[in-house]
Structures are given as structure tokens and as C-alpha cells.
Motif scaffolding. Structure first.
Motif, short mmCIF file in Angstrom:
data_model
loop_
_atom_site.label_atom_id
_atom_site.label_comp_id
_atom_site.label_asym_id
_atom_site.label_seq_id
_atom_site.Cartn_x
_atom_site.Cartn_y
_atom_site.Cartn_z
N LYS A 71 -22.27 -72.40 31.86
CA LYS A 71 -23.30 -72.57 32.89
C LYS A 71 -23.38 -71.35 33.80
O LYS A 71 -22.38 -70.70 34.08
N VAL A 93 -30.25 -73.25 37.76
CA VAL A 93 -29.15 -73.51 36.83
C VAL A 93 -29.57 -73.10 35.43
O VAL A 93 -30.63 -73.53 34.93
N VAL A 153 -18.34 -72.02 34.81
CA VAL A 153 -19.56 -71.62 35.55
C VAL A 153 -19.47 -70.19 36.07
O VAL A 153 -18.47 -69.79 36.66
N SER A 192 -27.87 -71.29 31.43
CA SER A 192 -26.67 -71.19 30.58
C SER A 192 -26.72 -69.88 29.81
O SER A 192 -27.80 -69.34 29.54
#
Length: 289
Positions: free
Chosen positions: A284, A214, A177, A216
């Protein structure tokens, strides 16, 4: 078959144009457009009228009583208590330096260390207002400075970065992340809940805000150049339309006295280069307050 291939090529070109639209944006450190002119100089008075400080209720001001004079007339002035002086360090010093910066007596950003430049700034401030030019921040000088300034915001305390990283968002605790905090203006590169690296980041202005949520990483470009603004976006890692994490020479030079057009700018080229080498497509991205 030829028609299908042509459609795919056109779609790819359109996507590339979309991801090429982020660069530096000239705004102030709060993300707003700068004023047409900048007032103030090394002798700016700010909100003050330049007169000497008035007596305080507790006698701590320059007219505070310390007993009657030798002739039994006016009482002698009580010496002001020194709060901070050269060599002191800490958050209190950083806040005082930020206030001196607001009234243009200290041009350099806050460091948290009461150094020679801070002494010179305090002496100048004191002399302009008829106070003893000691270079120490005493109670009288501090009261006068506080009246002329506002409580420094986080960006004023760390205008060129260095703010402690915020606690990771819960959504950052699993997997690979890019954990990006708008509150502390920091990016954590995390793998399975462990922080691998941290770096200062800058966001878009109020007119071109960086999106929160969120995402990616869907596209990486080592030597990317914006097709809209024709500016360099090295080590670009795109995560939402034309918004990407990338190195910014403007951020490195001007700090938070500028902004992007929505991208997440990194000021340390070495750190973002190492990050670019580790991040994979599909990793992510969490942008949060």
C-alpha cells in the motif's frame, strides 16, 4: 490465439510508456516556476532603505534613553540586549538564519547552530544599516531583520530536508505501507504500524502535483529511464499511472529548490535502495497532508 497475444503485447507496451513520464522539474521551493531573474546579492537591502534603525517605543532602539549625557544634552544610547550569539543552538537560530537567507546575507541553508557563517552574515547585515558590527543578534538588529522579512515557511527552515516526520495517517497503521506526508515532506516505510525507516521526499510542482490518496505499488524498475523526459529514475516504485517513488539526484543536489513532474523523489540513495529491496508489488501507498 495469435490475436489475443498481440493485443496483450500492445497493452503492455502502452502501460510501460505511461509509467515512464516522471522526472525533475525546475521550479522554486514552493513548487512554482522560478522568476526570469534573481535579485539580491550579499549586500541586498531587501525591503529596507539601508538607514539606521529608528528609536523603539520601549527605549530598546539605538536612540533609547539611558540617562542624560555628561553635558546634560542628548541622552546616551542604551546598549541593545543580545538575544543570540555564536555557539547558540535551537529553532530560534534556524528561523533567524532563514530570515538572513531571505535577504541574501546567509547563502547556506539554516542549520540551527549560530556558527561562524552566521556571525559573518549578521555583521554584514548590521554594517549595511549603520548598526554596530558585533555579529550578535541583538534586539535592534532582530527588529530590523524582522521588518525586512517574512515568517519562514517549513521549506525555508529545512530547504535540504531533515524536517521531523509527521504523525502517520491512520490508514498507514495496518499492513505494509509507504506512508508519505506532504506536510513534513517525509516518507515512512511501515509494517503493521511499526516504522522501519524514514526519509526526506519531494513532490511535484503546482502544475504537476503528486496525487493524494490510497494506492498500491503495481510496478518496480531498478534502472528505470523516463521515455518522455529521457532522465534516470533509479529504484522506481510506481503507484499511480506515471507517478512513482524513486531516487532523484536533482533532489540530492538542489533540495526543495526544485520539484518533480508528480513523482515522490527521495534524496538519500542508500535509503531508497534499501526500501526498494523490501517493498513488494501490491504494498500500500498512502499520500496525505
Amino acid at each position: 490465439m495469435r490475436t489475443t497475444g498481440l493485443k496483450r503485447s500492445l497493452a503492455a507496451l502502452a502501460a510501460l510508456a505511461v509509467v515512464s513520464g516522471c522526472t525533475a522539474n525546475a521550479v522554486d521551493a514552493r513548487g512554482r516556476k522560478p522568476p526570469v531573474s534573481i535579485e539580491g546579492s550579499a549586500g541586498a537591502r531587501g525591503k529596507d532603505d539601508g538607514k539606521a534603525a529608528s528609536p523603539s517605543k520601549d527605549g530598546g532602539g539605538p536612540s533609547g534613553s539611558a540617562g542624560a549625557g555628561k553635558d546634560g544634552g542628548k541622552p546616551a544610547a542604551e546598549p541593545a540586549e543580545v538575544l543570540w550569539s555564536r555557539g547558540d543552538r535551537g529553532d530560534d537560530i534556524r528561523r533567524a538564519q532563514a530570515r538572513l537567507h531571505q535577504v541574501a546575507w546567509l547563502i547556506t541553508p539554516p542549520t540551527g547552530t549560530y556558527d561562524a557563517r552566521t556571525v559573518a552574515a549578521v555583521k554584514g547585515f548590521q554594517g549595511k544599516r549603520g548598526l554596530p558590527r558585533t555579529g550578535d543578534l541583538d534586539t535592534v538588529t532582530w527588529q530590523r531583520l524582522r521588518r525586512m522579512t517574512h515568517e519562514p515557511a517549513a521549506w525555508e527552515l529545512y530547504p535540504y530536508g531533515g524536517q521531523p516526520a509527521a504523525k502517520p495517517d491512520p490508514r498507514c497503521m495496518t499492513g505494509r505501507v509507504l506512508c508519505i506526508s506532504k506536510t513534513s515532506r517525509t516518507l515512512r516505510w511501515m509494517v503493521d504500524g511499526r516504522t522501519v525507516s524514514k526519509m526526506d521526499v519531494r513532490f511535484g510542482s503546482q502544475y504537476t502535483p503528486t496525487r493524494e490518496g490510497v494506492f498500491s505499488v503495481y510496478f518496480k524498475s531498478r534502472h528505470h529511464v523516463s521515455t518522455i523526459y529521457h532522465t534516470s529514475m533509479p529504484y522506481a516504485m510506481f503507484f499511480s499511472g506515471g507517478q512513482a517513488v524513486h531516487y532523484s539526484s536533482d533532489f540530492a543536489a538542489r533540495g526543495y529548490y526544485g520539484a518533480s513532474h508528480g513523482c515522490v523523489n527521495v534524496r538519500d540513495e542508500g535509503k531508497v535502495a534499501a526500501l526498494f529491496a523490501q517493498v513488494r508489488t501490491g504494498d500500500k501507498v498512502v499520500v496525505y497532508w
